[in-house]
Enzyme design. Structure first.
Site, mmCIF file in Angstrom:
data_model
loop_
_atom_site.group_PDB
_atom_site.id
_atom_site.type_symbol
_atom_site.label_atom_id
_atom_site.label_comp_id
_atom_site.label_asym_id
_atom_site.label_seq_id
_atom_site.Cartn_x
_atom_site.Cartn_y
_atom_site.Cartn_z
ATOM 1 N N LYS A 42 0.874 -11.729 13.504
ATOM 2 C CA LYS A 42 1.957 -11.760 14.473
ATOM 3 C C LYS A 42 2.685 -10.421 14.552
ATOM 4 O O LYS A 42 3.340 -10.116 15.538
ATOM 5 C CB LYS A 42 2.994 -12.825 14.062
ATOM 6 N N GLY A 43 2.609 -9.641 13.471
ATOM 7 C CA GLY A 43 3.493 -8.486 13.313
ATOM 8 C C GLY A 43 3.483 -7.454 14.425
ATOM 9 O O GLY A 43 4.488 -6.799 14.667
ATOM 10 N N GLU A 98 -1.760 -2.430 15.415
ATOM 11 C CA GLU A 98 -1.319 -3.067 14.167
ATOM 12 C C GLU A 98 0.115 -2.620 13.863
ATOM 13 O O GLU A 98 0.541 -1.535 14.277
ATOM 14 C CB GLU A 98 -2.321 -2.660 13.069
ATOM 15 N N ASP A 99 0.850 -3.457 13.150
ATOM 16 C CA ASP A 99 2.238 -3.116 12.831
ATOM 17 C C ASP A 99 2.331 -2.036 11.756
ATOM 18 O O ASP A 99 3.001 -1.027 11.913
ATOM 19 C CB ASP A 99 3.028 -4.368 12.415
ATOM 20 N N ASP A 102 -0.666 -0.491 4.910
ATOM 21 C CA ASP A 102 -0.094 -0.383 3.564
ATOM 22 C C ASP A 102 -1.251 -0.041 2.612
ATOM 23 O O ASP A 102 -1.620 1.126 2.473
ATOM 24 C CB ASP A 102 0.559 -1.738 3.270
ATOM 25 N N PHE A 151 9.617 -2.180 1.435
ATOM 26 C CA PHE A 151 9.283 -3.339 2.254
ATOM 27 C C PHE A 151 10.213 -3.374 3.461
ATOM 28 O O PHE A 151 11.428 -3.438 3.308
ATOM 29 C CB PHE A 151 9.368 -4.638 1.457
ATOM 30 N N VAL A 152 9.618 -3.306 4.656
ATOM 31 C CA VAL A 152 10.430 -3.208 5.869
ATOM 32 C C VAL A 152 10.273 -4.443 6.746
ATOM 33 O O VAL A 152 9.252 -5.142 6.679
ATOM 34 C CB VAL A 152 10.074 -1.934 6.680
ATOM 35 N N ARG A 164 11.751 -10.838 12.685
ATOM 36 C CA ARG A 164 10.801 -10.228 13.628
ATOM 37 C C ARG A 164 11.498 -9.759 14.904
ATOM 38 O O ARG A 164 11.024 -8.873 15.598
ATOM 39 C CB ARG A 164 9.716 -11.239 14.025
HETATM 40 P P1 5GP Z 1 -2.422 -3.946 3.935
HETATM 41 O O1 5GP Z 1 -3.650 -4.795 4.008
HETATM 42 O O2 5GP Z 1 -2.570 -2.586 4.584
HETATM 43 O O3 5GP Z 1 -1.905 -3.835 2.527
HETATM 44 O O4 5GP Z 1 -1.274 -4.725 4.645
HETATM 45 C C1 5GP Z 1 -1.203 -4.866 5.996
HETATM 46 C C2 5GP Z 1 -0.342 -6.041 6.376
HETATM 47 O O5 5GP Z 1 0.596 -6.358 5.343
HETATM 48 C C3 5GP Z 1 0.484 -5.705 7.588
HETATM 49 O O6 5GP Z 1 -0.197 -6.032 8.763
HETATM 50 C C4 5GP Z 1 1.724 -6.527 7.371
HETATM 51 O O7 5GP Z 1 1.523 -7.821 7.892
HETATM 52 C C5 5GP Z 1 1.868 -6.620 5.870
HETATM 53 N N1 5GP Z 1 2.812 -5.614 5.356
HETATM 54 C C6 5GP Z 1 2.535 -4.497 4.655
HETATM 55 N N2 5GP Z 1 3.661 -3.808 4.357
HETATM 56 C C7 5GP Z 1 4.674 -4.523 4.896
HETATM 57 C C8 5GP Z 1 6.096 -4.323 4.955
HETATM 58 O O8 5GP Z 1 6.684 -3.356 4.454
HETATM 59 N N3 5GP Z 1 6.799 -5.287 5.620
HETATM 60 C C9 5GP Z 1 6.222 -6.381 6.198
HETATM 61 N N4 5GP Z 1 7.016 -7.228 6.807
HETATM 62 N N5 5GP Z 1 4.888 -6.587 6.166
HETATM 63 C C10 5GP Z 1 4.132 -5.671 5.527
#
Ligand code: 5GP
Length: 174
Positions: A42-43, A98-99, A102, A151-152, A164
């Site tokens: 959803k992000g 993508e939002d 990470d 964490f944002v 959101r």
């Molecule tokens: P990754 O697989 O790159 O570790 O994580 C990607 C997903 O983790 C993002 O699409 C998001 O949904 C979630 N995510 C990663 N960091 C954050 C953050 O700081 N805040 C939030 N709300 N979601 C995050």
């Protein structure tokens, strides 16, 4: 019960809008014939809505829902497709929207499964990137902002499905 946290604004709504406008221009310059935007729910829904409206050229849209975090703030590394795309990608110029990237595990997985559907080109646009947390080397062609390991929430990003709707990006704390 809902918990309320103090919010520290990290990126203002105005700064986001300015950056999204310039990303849209970059994408248009690279793809003057148009793009197919794949929004990761959803992000990324707010980023997609603003990016699509700032794109001067032709754009088609599709949506994919994945879950990677549940309600915690730790990456599980497990990615589950909850809703797949409605249409195929063959021969299309696809941009994954993508939002945040990470660890990179979610995007790595998505890039792999979408590449297998034979798009003409496959690129990625992320509003935010946290490079210090990367576990896997992935290519993201369009990055809005590079941020520290915090964490944002806001602008589509949640904590336990809250926040959101904020028009800015904030760091939450007690
Ligand atoms: P990754 O697989 O790159 O570790 O994580 C990607 C997903 O983790 C993002 O699409 C998001 O949904 C979630 N995510 C990663 N960091 C954050 C953050 O700081 N805040 C939030 N709300 N979601 C995050």
């Amino acid at each position: 019960m809902l918990r309320y946290f103090a919010m520290n604004i990290l990126i203002s709504a105005d700064d986001i809008q300015r950056r999204v406008r310039s990303l849209a221009q970059e994408i248009h310059d690279d793809h003057p014939n148009g793009v197919h935007l794949v929004c990761v729910l959803k992000g990324a829904f707010v980023f997609l809505a603003d990016l699509a409206r700032q794109l001067p050229g032709v754009a088609t849209l599709d949506f994919l829902a994945v879950s990677s975090y549940g309600t915690s703030t730790q990456s599980s590394g497990q990615v589950q497709v909850l809703k797949d795309l409605d249409a195929g990608l063959e021969g299309r110029d696809v941009i994954i929207v993508e939002d945040i990237v990470d660890t990179g595990l979610t995007l790595h997985y998505l890039q792999d499964i979408l590449r297998a559907r034979a798009p003409r080109t496959l690129q990625t646009a992320c509003l935010l990137s946290k490079p210090s947390k990367r576990k896997i080397d992935i290519k993201v062609e369009y990055v809005g902002f590079t941020i520290e390991d915090k964490f944002v929430v806001g602008y589509g990003l949640d904590y336990a499905e809250q926040y959101r709707n904020l028009p800015y990006i904030a760091v939450i704390g007690d």
